[in-house]
Design a protein around this motif. Structure first.
Motif, short mmCIF file in Angstrom:
data_model
loop_
_atom_site.label_atom_id
_atom_site.label_comp_id
_atom_site.label_asym_id
_atom_site.label_seq_id
_atom_site.Cartn_x
_atom_site.Cartn_y
_atom_site.Cartn_z
N ALA A 61 28.44 35.68 14.14
CA ALA A 61 28.51 34.26 13.81
C ALA A 61 27.25 33.78 13.10
O ALA A 61 26.15 34.28 13.33
N LYS A 62 27.43 32.82 12.22
CA LYS A 62 26.31 32.10 11.62
C LYS A 62 26.06 30.84 12.46
O LYS A 62 26.97 30.06 12.69
N VAL A 63 24.82 30.68 12.87
CA VAL A 63 24.48 29.64 13.85
C VAL A 63 23.54 28.61 13.23
O VAL A 63 22.55 28.97 12.59
N LEU A 64 23.85 27.35 13.43
CA LEU A 64 22.92 26.27 13.12
C LEU A 64 22.28 25.81 14.41
O LEU A 64 22.96 25.31 15.31
N VAL A 65 20.98 26.00 14.52
CA VAL A 65 20.21 25.42 15.62
C VAL A 65 19.67 24.09 15.12
O VAL A 65 18.90 24.05 14.16
N LYS A 66 20.11 23.00 15.74
CA LYS A 66 19.71 21.66 15.26
C LYS A 66 18.59 21.12 16.16
O LYS A 66 18.81 20.65 17.26
N PRO A 67 17.33 21.19 15.67
CA PRO A 67 16.21 20.69 16.45
C PRO A 67 15.97 19.20 16.19
O PRO A 67 16.59 18.60 15.29
N ASN A 80 8.76 16.25 18.59
CA ASN A 80 9.71 17.21 18.03
C ASN A 80 10.04 18.27 19.08
O ASN A 80 9.34 18.41 20.09
N THR A 81 11.10 19.03 18.84
CA THR A 81 11.49 20.08 19.78
C THR A 81 10.38 21.13 19.89
O THR A 81 9.73 21.48 18.91
N ASN A 168 22.74 22.46 19.69
CA ASN A 168 22.02 21.19 19.57
C ASN A 168 20.81 21.21 20.51
O ASN A 168 20.97 21.37 21.72
N VAL A 169 19.60 21.06 19.95
CA VAL A 169 18.38 21.18 20.76
C VAL A 169 17.48 19.95 20.55
O VAL A 169 16.45 20.02 19.88
N PRO A 170 17.86 18.81 21.11
CA PRO A 170 17.05 17.60 20.91
C PRO A 170 15.80 17.58 21.77
O PRO A 170 15.77 18.13 22.88
#
Length: 287
Positions: A61-67, A80-81, A168-170
């Motif tokens: 899989a291609k993953v988007l980690v959203k910080p 920020n994260t 999702n990593v807020p």
């Protein structure tokens, strides 16, 4: 002392799973709540409680980690994260055979300074991720949101079309006016002009629901100082993740009515059963 033995001897259970030498979990949690350790070790233990990262990322899989990567601030600010958390997550994605990992955000301050001075750009590049710019409108093509209510179309970062899933990593916090920033608000960084209307963010989550929400509560900016919370909250349920993260920093859920709206939309629940939560407290930081 081996890592497993150390973990077994250094955890206290505050509810849910008891980590002890004669106790083993036979079921996966729906939400993990852990505090007291380093970002990397808390991530490992929380993922273990939820059944492992492979539960969320298919091979290839291609993953988007959203910080949260909005501010020209260093890691110690908590704005920020946490870069250590992100780097370890990127490494974990590749360990479960993700094909590629990307990160991006639409910054408030000048984007190159945010990326560099946050410590995130170098940390995730060293871990093998690609970090993308998010500062130009042409990067956000118009996308139709067929399930949208308030927002039926939006300019969404083109990486969404490239990836298979979002983690999702807020960086959980309150702004200067006391407004909560969590899982839903963090996803606004994928939308050009970041809508303030919570219903628009609910519409976005209907369109692209994160497979996992990792709530970074390691440091919380305060009026006079940065508070060390050393906490992660993790769930595939975005409503539950936001609810338990908000409560951790002392915010009453009745001040966040959009969570009930999201629950009504079928996106999750604000109140998980106790047996579906794994709460872990580390006696000492694991080195």
């Amino acid at each position: 002392m081996k890592r497993r033995q150390f973990i077994q001897n250094s955890l206290l259970a505050t509810g849910g799973l008891l980590f002890a030498s004669n106790t083993k979990s036979t079921s996966k949690a729906k939400l993990g709540f852990i505090r007291g350790g380093s970002p990397a070790n808390m991530l490992d233990l929380c993922l273990e409680a939820l059944g492992g990262l492979e539960q969320f990322i298919p091979t290839g899989a291609k993953v988007l980690v959203k910080p949260t990567l909005r501010w020209n601030q260093g890691p110690e600010s908590g704005r920020n994260t946490n870069p250590e958390l992100l780097a370890h997550l990127v490494e974990a994605c590749y360990k479960v055979r993700a094909r590629a990992v990307y990160l991006v955000d639409h910054t408030e301050d000048e984007w190159t300074k945010c990326y560099k001075n946050s410590g995130i750009e170098r940390a995730v590049k060293d871990a093998g991720a690609k970090i993308l710019p998010g500062d130009q409108e042409f990067l956000y093509p118009e996308v139709q949101l067929p399930q949208g209510g308030t927002m039926t179309s939006a300019k969404i970062h083109k990486v969404i079309e490239e990836v298979d899933l979002i983690i999702n990593v807020p960086s959980v916090q309150q702004d200067s006016e006391g407004n909560y920033f969590g899982a839903f608000q963090n996803l606004a960084g994928l939308i050009w002009n970041q809508p303030a209307n919570p219903q628009s963010l609910i519409d976005f989550v209907k369109f692209k629901t994160p497979v996992l929400n990792i709530m970074d509560i390691t440091r919380i900016p305060g009026k006079d100082a940065v508070n060390e919370y050393k906490t992660l909250v993790m769930s595939s349920d975005i409503v539950a993740a936001d609810s338990y993260a908000a409560k951790r920093i002392g915010i009453q859920l009745n001040s966040l009515p959009y969570l009930n709206q999201a629950e009504d939309a079928g996106l999750g629940t604000t109140n998980l059963s106790p047996e579906s939560i794994r709460s872990i407290v580390l006696k000492n930081n694991i080195q």
